[in-house]
Design a protein around this motif. Sequence first.
Motif, PDB file in Angstrom:
ATOM      1  N   ALA B  17       0.967  -1.308  -0.117  1.00 38.00           N
ATOM      2  CA  ALA B  17       0.013   0.072   0.088  1.00 38.00           C
ATOM      3  C   ALA B  17       1.003   1.235   0.038  1.00 38.00           C
ATOM      4  O   ALA B  17       2.247   1.213   0.250  1.00 38.00           O
ATOM      5  CB  ALA B  17      -0.776  -0.086   1.254  1.00 38.00           C
ATOM      6  N   ILE B  18       0.310   2.362  -0.332  1.00 33.83           N
ATOM      7  CA  ILE B  18       0.818   3.732  -0.182  1.00 33.83           C
ATOM      8  C   ILE B  18       0.535   4.185   1.093  1.00 33.83           C
ATOM      9  O   ILE B  18      -0.638   4.293   1.446  1.00 33.83           O
ATOM     10  CB  ILE B  18       0.323   4.541  -1.440  1.00 33.83           C
ATOM     11  CG1 ILE B  18       0.864   4.048  -2.845  1.00 33.83           C
ATOM     12  CG2 ILE B  18       1.130   6.105  -1.075  1.00 33.83           C
ATOM     13  CD1 ILE B  18       0.527   4.776  -4.084  1.00 33.83           C
ATOM     14  N   VAL B  19       1.483   4.780   1.885  1.00 33.49           N
ATOM     15  CA  VAL B  19       1.621   5.150   3.041  1.00 33.49           C
ATOM     16  C   VAL B  19       1.359   6.486   2.789  1.00 33.49           C
ATOM     17  O   VAL B  19       2.725   7.190   2.278  1.00 33.49           O
ATOM     18  CB  VAL B  19       2.444   4.630   4.001  1.00 33.49           C
ATOM     19  CG1 VAL B  19       2.384   5.204   5.439  1.00 33.49           C
ATOM     20  CG2 VAL B  19       2.107   3.120   4.199  1.00 33.49           C
ATOM     21  N   SER B  20       0.572   7.351   3.580  1.00 33.88           N
ATOM     22  CA  SER B  20       0.671   8.713   3.761  1.00 33.88           C
ATOM     23  C   SER B  20       0.739   9.318   5.348  1.00 33.88           C
ATOM     24  O   SER B  20      -0.142   8.856   6.134  1.00 33.88           O
ATOM     25  CB  SER B  20      -0.429   9.608   3.082  1.00 33.88           C
ATOM     26  OG  SER B  20      -0.380  11.008   3.238  1.00 33.88           O
ATOM     27  N   LYS B  56      10.739  16.061  -2.324  1.00 30.55           N
ATOM     28  CA  LYS B  56      12.014  15.553  -2.554  1.00 30.55           C
ATOM     29  C   LYS B  56      11.755  13.824  -2.402  1.00 30.55           C
ATOM     30  O   LYS B  56      11.087  13.519  -1.405  1.00 30.55           O
ATOM     31  CB  LYS B  56      12.773  15.884  -1.635  1.00 30.55           C
ATOM     32  CG  LYS B  56      14.366  15.501  -1.589  1.00 30.55           C
ATOM     33  CD  LYS B  56      15.025  15.845  -0.234  1.00 30.55           C
ATOM     34  CE  LYS B  56      16.634  15.467  -0.294  1.00 30.55           C
ATOM     35  NZ  LYS B  56      17.193  16.177   0.764  1.00 30.55           N
ATOM     36  N   GLU B  57      12.413  13.162  -3.105  1.00 30.05           N
ATOM     37  CA  GLU B  57      12.125  11.737  -3.841  1.00 30.05           C
ATOM     38  C   GLU B  57      13.390  11.055  -3.058  1.00 30.05           C
ATOM     39  O   GLU B  57      14.597  11.468  -3.739  1.00 30.05           O
ATOM     40  CB  GLU B  57      11.711  11.440  -4.880  1.00 30.05           C
ATOM     41  CG  GLU B  57      11.270  10.090  -5.231  1.00 30.05           C
ATOM     42  CD  GLU B  57      10.318   9.948  -6.440  1.00 30.05           C
ATOM     43  OE1 GLU B  57       9.628  10.902  -6.863  1.00 30.05           O
ATOM     44  OE2 GLU B  57      10.803   9.202  -7.219  1.00 30.05           O
ATOM     45  N   ASP B  58      13.307  10.142  -2.721  1.00 30.14           N
ATOM     46  CA  ASP B  58      14.580   9.036  -2.477  1.00 30.14           C
ATOM     47  C   ASP B  58      14.145   7.609  -2.471  1.00 30.14           C
ATOM     48  O   ASP B  58      13.297   7.099  -1.348  1.00 30.14           O
ATOM     49  CB  ASP B  58      15.011   9.230  -1.189  1.00 30.14           C
ATOM     50  CG  ASP B  58      16.419   8.546  -0.894  1.00 30.14           C
ATOM     51  OD1 ASP B  58      16.855   8.786   0.040  1.00 30.14           O
ATOM     52  OD2 ASP B  58      16.770   7.974  -1.711  1.00 30.14           O
ATOM     53  N   GLY B  59      14.069   6.949  -3.657  1.00 36.32           N
ATOM     54  CA  GLY B  59      13.586   5.704  -3.546  1.00 36.32           C
ATOM     55  C   GLY B  59      12.130   5.609  -3.460  1.00 36.32           C
ATOM     56  O   GLY B  59      11.339   6.229  -4.127  1.00 36.32           O
ATOM     57  N   ARG B  60      11.685   4.702  -2.523  1.00 36.10           N
ATOM     58  CA  ARG B  60      10.307   4.723  -2.224  1.00 36.10           C
ATOM     59  C   ARG B  60       9.731   5.865  -1.498  1.00 36.10           C
ATOM     60  O   ARG B  60       8.606   5.722  -1.217  1.00 36.10           O
ATOM     61  CB  ARG B  60      10.111   3.281  -1.581  1.00 36.10           C
ATOM     62  CG  ARG B  60      10.387   1.949  -2.485  1.00 36.10           C
ATOM     63  CD  ARG B  60       9.957   0.888  -1.891  1.00 36.10           C
ATOM     64  NE  ARG B  60      10.641   0.648  -0.631  1.00 36.10           N
ATOM     65  CZ  ARG B  60      10.111   0.501   0.692  1.00 36.10           C
ATOM     66  NH1 ARG B  60       8.934   0.947   0.999  1.00 36.10           N
ATOM     67  NH2 ARG B  60      10.936   0.393   1.768  1.00 36.10           N
ATOM     68  N   PHE B  61      10.515   6.459  -1.005  1.00 37.19           N
ATOM     69  CA  PHE B  61      10.079   7.734  -0.171  1.00 37.19           C
ATOM     70  C   PHE B  61       9.897   9.025  -0.706  1.00 37.19           C
ATOM     71  O   PHE B  61      10.981   9.547  -1.609  1.00 37.19           O
ATOM     72  CB  PHE B  61      10.996   7.914   1.249  1.00 37.19           C
ATOM     73  CG  PHE B  61      11.133   6.549   1.863  1.00 37.19           C
ATOM     74  CD1 PHE B  61      11.930   5.308   1.697  1.00 37.19           C
ATOM     75  CD2 PHE B  61      10.301   6.221   3.052  1.00 37.19           C
ATOM     76  CE1 PHE B  61      11.914   4.361   2.472  1.00 37.19           C
ATOM     77  CE2 PHE B  61      10.213   5.184   3.660  1.00 37.19           C
ATOM     78  CZ  PHE B  61      11.069   4.177   3.473  1.00 37.19           C
ATOM     79  N   THR B  62       9.051   9.701  -0.416  1.00 36.70           N
ATOM     80  CA  THR B  62       8.855  11.114  -0.880  1.00 36.70           C
ATOM     81  C   THR B  62       8.303  12.155   0.094  1.00 36.70           C
ATOM     82  O   THR B  62       7.398  11.656   0.875  1.00 36.70           O
ATOM     83  CB  THR B  62       7.710  11.165  -2.158  1.00 36.70           C
ATOM     84  OG1 THR B  62       7.977  10.476  -3.165  1.00 36.70           O
ATOM     85  CG2 THR B  62       7.727  12.819  -2.413  1.00 36.70           C
ATOM     86  N   ILE B  76       5.337   6.790   1.414  1.00 33.62           N
ATOM     87  CA  ILE B  76       5.957   5.460   1.351  1.00 33.62           C
ATOM     88  C   ILE B  76       5.081   4.624   0.135  1.00 33.62           C
ATOM     89  O   ILE B  76       3.907   4.257   0.338  1.00 33.62           O
ATOM     90  CB  ILE B  76       5.993   4.680   2.364  1.00 33.62           C
ATOM     91  CG1 ILE B  76       6.549   5.549   3.673  1.00 33.62           C
ATOM     92  CG2 ILE B  76       6.846   3.490   2.365  1.00 33.62           C
ATOM     93  CD1 ILE B  76       6.576   4.969   4.954  1.00 33.62           C
ATOM     94  N   ARG B  77       5.855   4.513  -0.798  1.00 32.56           N
ATOM     95  CA  ARG B  77       5.147   3.631  -2.107  1.00 32.56           C
ATOM     96  C   ARG B  77       5.731   2.198  -1.753  1.00 32.56           C
ATOM     97  O   ARG B  77       6.536   1.738  -1.236  1.00 32.56           O
ATOM     98  CB  ARG B  77       5.763   4.030  -3.242  1.00 32.56           C
ATOM     99  CG  ARG B  77       5.121   5.420  -3.967  1.00 32.56           C
ATOM    100  CD  ARG B  77       5.586   5.672  -5.185  1.00 32.56           C
ATOM    101  NE  ARG B  77       7.051   5.803  -5.238  1.00 32.56           N
ATOM    102  CZ  ARG B  77       7.735   6.798  -4.899  1.00 32.56           C
ATOM    103  NH1 ARG B  77       7.343   7.876  -4.211  1.00 32.56           N
ATOM    104  NH2 ARG B  77       9.357   6.787  -4.969  1.00 32.56           N
ATOM    105  N   SER B  82       9.293  -4.286   6.675  1.00 36.79           N
ATOM    106  CA  SER B  82      10.551  -3.739   7.213  1.00 36.79           C
ATOM    107  C   SER B  82      10.350  -2.249   7.336  1.00 36.79           C
ATOM    108  O   SER B  82      11.067  -1.853   8.140  1.00 36.79           O
ATOM    109  CB  SER B  82      11.724  -4.034   6.275  1.00 36.79           C
ATOM    110  OG  SER B  82      11.519  -3.610   4.886  1.00 36.79           O
ATOM    111  N   ASP B  83       9.256  -1.578   6.706  1.00 36.79           N
ATOM    112  CA  ASP B  83       8.920  -0.455   7.232  1.00 36.79           C
ATOM    113  C   ASP B  83       8.168  -0.136   8.174  1.00 36.79           C
ATOM    114  O   ASP B  83       7.959   1.125   8.921  1.00 36.79           O
ATOM    115  CB  ASP B  83       8.203   0.441   5.874  1.00 36.79           C
ATOM    116  CG  ASP B  83       8.701   0.280   4.386  1.00 36.79           C
ATOM    117  OD1 ASP B  83       8.253   0.084   3.556  1.00 36.79           O
ATOM    118  OD2 ASP B  83      10.025   0.416   4.647  1.00 36.79           O
TER     119      ASP B  83
END
Lengths: 115, 111
Positions: B17-20, B56-62, B76-77, B82-83
């Motif tokens: 899932a996408i987490v906000s 700002k984006e870094d891998g699966r994180f924005t 989090i995409r 582990s997240d």
Amino acid sequence: EPEVTQTPSHQVTQMGQEVILRCVPISNHLYFYWYRQILGQKVEFLVSFYNNEISEKSEIFDDQFSVERPDGSNFTLKIRSTKLEDSAMYFCASSEGAEGFSEQYFGPGTRLTVT
Amino acid sequence: QKEVEQDPGPLSVPEGAIVSLNCTYSNSAFQYFMWYRQYSRKGPELLMYTYSSGNKEDGRFTAQVDKSSKYISLFIRDSQPSDSATYLCARTPQGAQKLVFGQGTRLTINP
């Protein structure tokens, strides 16, 4: 990878006793910090230290608290007469510099329990 | 007036899932905005920081900052078990280096 270390991991003390929490910051870092986190609450800033003196402190950091860098590697937090409400996780952190953004690296924490 | 506010959750979502995650702040004199991740019995670990409004984006994180509405977000995409951790937003006021943290949101990603 360099890391901040803290000892002990857990300290149990009786109310009114003095405790010293110890930290070894990352070796080339110049700024040092203590934060605390009471169970279920926010991480709170206590004090920052640079060039052998306190650069900023919060209202929590009263006369019962003191910090010291006794040698080139250790950074300590002393609580002179502990109270029940001092029970918390205490985190040490260090950073390279204060200009612009400088990442603060946190240690694993010391859990202080005052009985 | 609380300086940084964050919903403590807990938040539980299925894997993938996408987490906000969101925070609001009250003081406009802020310079840097950060997201930290904290695993159980560990210290906070920096995930990302931003300086100005925008993404700002870094891998699966924005990380997203909207200074006009004083809103900070972390997305989090393709979330992974582990997240699962507590995510803390933080900011530094201008001219100071102390970090001011939000309450932290406890996130669980279910396999």
